[in-house]
Design an enzyme around this catalytic site. Structure first.
Site, short mmCIF file in Angstrom:
data_model
loop_
_atom_site.label_atom_id
_atom_site.label_comp_id
_atom_site.label_asym_id
_atom_site.label_seq_id
_atom_site.Cartn_x
_atom_site.Cartn_y
_atom_site.Cartn_z
N SER A 1 33.61 41.94 41.49
CA SER A 1 34.71 42.03 42.45
C SER A 1 35.32 40.66 42.76
CB SER A 1 34.27 42.73 43.73
OG SER A 1 32.93 42.49 44.00
N HIS B 1 37.24 46.98 38.02
CA HIS B 1 36.72 46.85 39.37
C HIS B 1 36.89 48.16 40.14
CE1 HIS B 1 37.03 44.94 43.61
NE2 HIS B 1 35.80 45.34 43.35
N ASN C 1 40.62 42.06 46.95
CA ASN C 1 39.67 41.27 47.73
C ASN C 1 40.22 39.90 48.08
OD1 ASN C 1 37.82 43.26 48.02
ND2 ASN C 1 36.47 42.59 46.37
#
Ligand code: CAA
Length: 699
Positions: free
Chosen positions: A406, A427, A477
């Site tokens: 990630s 991911h 992220n």
């Protein structure tokens, strides 16, 4: 007549066949064609009935969404449907594929309805920020009663023919060719001397507690308003004569058409479909995919394996020990029994998957035959490199080697193999068999057909796949880390985690950032902070350690029963953890900060500004190809409210100059954090929006 409608005669029956591929949307040309078709049938000697049927995939998928936001064009759909219903001829709809929104409303304007068993009907307008606007809120309750009608239109769910028949929406379900079925059925009605049967002339159904229903549905919508407005339209239909009810429905429909929510939802509808449509993939054939390997059977690996199994792939899962393998198998079995309970798979399929299609192994050699392998092991570069060296050794030529990392650098992982062109990031988001988002991380040397195969995998797993470039955290992220930091800064300056969560949940997020952190596990953020500090933090950056103290005391959120919240009374009954505010206050005192008040509006404004700024950097740097890729990432992976379209659609609606001005103000306090995205400054200077970039990319 319009070329969208073919007119033919079958004895006493005139057949209007709709030909507007791919899904027979009710565009202006289709509406005009239906109008002219009705005129022609009524003037055609000997015609006693009209049959309306669709060619291709559907009866009608509804109004033509591409016409929304443009000036309405005659004939208007509600007027056309009234005209069909008022015809002196008997009018019948024969439905197959989908009949959605205006499509179902056309059928409800007919006097009788027949459908094939596979047909699905629904009023999904709430998913576009609207209500049914062509008589659906008036006619459906007359056939089904108010409660069933409100259930169908406020959820927007599609219902199968047999349920629709039970509800009274369809008169007959019959297998076969929709056109021939329709002709036979219409002939039988004529033979039996069946009368015209306009729904608008049927009795109005019984009233319900309208205000109660409005409030309940409004609160369920987390800020989305259109489902609740269905109640008011239905109420008007029950309390007023048909024509007045119809006018009330139209007024609500037109008012909703002007809302930001309608814009956001329609942006989401088209972006969801455009996201996998990348020029670089045109004409690139994906590699064959049948057998998938998964490394690691923790929550993530087991979720990925479950998703692959449910999508029809053969799966070989590798764990390090027989005990870990057994635990992985149990996790997958648990996921599959959930799918069985929800009716997603049959008992036979469930048993076949567990007994024959899934293999759990402990040696790498068992992966020699896989077409694609997804590594889901501990998030540590040295561990990943060891795994990829083994995969490089055992996997067949042409196999795709994917990492579910990630944050980590996929280029570095790829460089540790002898075949970097076959390496890609895939991911997934936890739980991987439930969450819709898949980030497809393309490294410098990833081959185009490997990218195409990633998208093919996503499609077969029913994911929303977004292309991302390599950077720390990719699209989602990376942006999350920035807006979380903005929230942390507000905490240092005086806001509480609970005020922040409350403000963002009122904005429409499924959960505020601190509730999300508790759900994901506070140890994850702790590990990232430790890694970043080890890499060296810029001394100009603000930092805090109160969250580390929670972790040091063993509080990792929901899984340990305590984090920002206390979950002793269950996950849903969260209450603030009384240990948290003293930790925050101590931190403020130590940093010499005098706390100040934050309004909910300021919290949202700062949080969203940070999200938009980082999103603009992600697009400007080419990590995301288009603004819509960021919007879909946040919508499908981070609980961003769909009715706001995504952060960059929200930014366009709020106004980029206003947002830039806010950021310039915030920058005065903290120039290190508020480094403004050059792309945002450029768009403001040129008077453009993010959506202009989406349009340019589509052109
Ligand atoms: N108008 C215009 N285009 C539409 C459309 C519509 N109502 N519905 C689908 N399309 C387009 C899609 O954008 C897509 O175009 P591209 O191929 O260029 O991307 C194409 O048709 C095929 O659609 P999908 O890829 O979604 O195909 P699918 O088989 O997965 O799903 C579907 C088909 C179930 C019809 C799905 O597209 C869908 O749910 N469409 C929306 C239906 C809807 O919301 N109807 C209500 C409209 S509002 C209304 O009718 C208001 C009123 O009361 C007057």
């Amino acid at each position: 007549m319009s070329d969208k409608i073919a007119y033919s005669r079958h004895g006493d029956i005139a057949v209007l066949t709709v030909q507007n591929p791919p899904v027979n949307a009710l565009s202006q040309a289709v509406r005009q064609g239906l109008w002219d078709g009705m005129d022609r049938a009524e003037a055609d000697d000997g015609v006693k009935a009209v049959l309306i049927v669709g060619e291709g995939r559907a009866f009608f998928a509804g109004a033509d969404i591409t016409e929304f936001g443009k000036p309405p064009m005659e004939p208007y759909l509600p007027v056309l449907i009234n005209r069909i219903e008022a015809s002196p001829l008997l009018v019948v709809a024969s439905m197959h594929g989908v009949s959605l929104g205006g499509g179902l409303e056309v059928a409800l304007g007919c006097h009788y309805r027949i459908a094939v068993p596979s047909a699905r009907v629904g009023l999904p307008e709430v998913h576009l920020g609207l209500i049914p606007g062509a008589g659906g809120t008036q006619r459906m309750p007359r056939l089904t009663g108010v409660e069933a009608a409100l259930d169908v239109m406020t959820t927007g769910r599609q219902i199968k023919a047999d349920e629709a028949a039970k509800l009274g929406l369809i008169d007959e379900v019959r297998d076969g060719d929709p056109k021939q079925n329709g002709i036979d059925y219409t002939q039988s009605l004529l033979d039996a001397g069946a009368p015209r049967r306009p729904v608008s002339e049927m009795e109005t159904p019984a009233a319900i507690d309208w205000d109660g229903a409005f409030e309940t549905i409004l609160s369920r919508g987390r800020g989305q308003i259109s489902p609740a407005w269905c109640v008011r339209a239905v109420q008007a239909g029950v309390e007023k004569p048909f024509a007045e009810g119809l006018a009330a429905e139209r007024k609500i429909f037109m008012d909703l058409m002007e809302t930001d929510q309608r814009q956001g939802m329609i942006h989401a509808f088209f972006s969801e479909r455009a996201v996998g449509n990348l020029p670089e993939l045109k004409g690139v054939e994906p590699r064959a995919l049948q057998h998938i390997g998964v490394i690691g059977g923790g929550t993530m690996g087991a979720g990925i394996a479950t998703s692959a199994l449910l999508s029809g792939f053969q799966v070989t899962l590798l764990e390090m020990t027989p005990e870990a393998g057994e635990a992985a198998r149990k996790r997958i079995a648990g996921n599959l029994s959930g799918a069985l309970k929800r009716g997603k798979i049959s008992q036979d399929k469930h048993d076949a998957i567990l007994n024959n299609i899934l293999s759990v192994v402990t040696n790498y050699e068992a992966l020699s035959d896989v077409d694609l392998v997804i590594e889901a092991v501990f998030e540590e570069m040295s561990v990943k490199k060891t795994v990829f060296a083994e995969l490089d050794r055992v996997c067949k030529k042409g196999a795709i080697l994917a990492s579910n990392t990630s944050y980590l650098d996929v280029n570095e992982i790829a460089a540790s193999t002898s075949r970097p062109e076959d390496v890609i990031g895939l991911h997934f988001f936890s739980p991987a068999h439930v969450m819709k988002l898949l980030e497809i991380v393309v490294a410098d040397k990833t081959a185009p057909d490997v990218v195409a195969t990633g998208f093919e995998l996503g499609k077969r797993m029913s994911k929303i796949s977004v292309r991302a470039g390599v950077c720390d955290g990719f699209i989602g992220n990376r942006i999350l880390s920035t807006y979380r930091t903005a929230a942390d800064h507000m905490i240092l300056d005086g806001a509480s985690p609970y005020e922040i969560d409350k403000a963002l949940e009122a904005f429409g997020f499924a959960m505020g950032p601190f509730a999300v952190a508790d759900l994901a596990g506070l140890d994850i953020g702790w590990a990232v902070r430790k890694r970043k500090r080890a890499e060296g933090i810029d001394p100009a950056a603000r930092d805090s350690s109160y969250a580390d103290k929670l972790c040091e005391d063993g509080h990792f959120g929901q899984k340990t029963g305590k984090g920002y919240y206390d979950y002793s009374a269950g996950a849903k009954a969260r209450v603030p953890n009384p240990d948290v505010m003293p930790l925050i206050e101590a931190e403020r005192a130590q940093q010499g900060i005098s706390p100040r008040e934050f309004t909910a509006e300021e919290i949202v404004r700062r949080y969203m500004a940070a999200m938009v700024n980082e999103s603009a950097k992600v697009v400007g740097e080419g990590i995301a190809r288009r603004p819509l890729d960021v919007d879909m990432t946040l919508l499908f992976g981070y609980g961003f409210p769909r009715y706001r379209g995504g952060p960059l659609k929200w930014a366009d609606i709020v106004g980029l100059p206003e947002l830039l001005a806010d950021m310039q103000e915030y920058r005065k306090e903290d120039p290190h954090f508020w480094q403004i995205a050059p792309l945002l400054e450029q768009l403001v200077a040129e008077g453009k929006t993010f959506d202009d970039l989406n349009k340019a990319a589509a052109a």
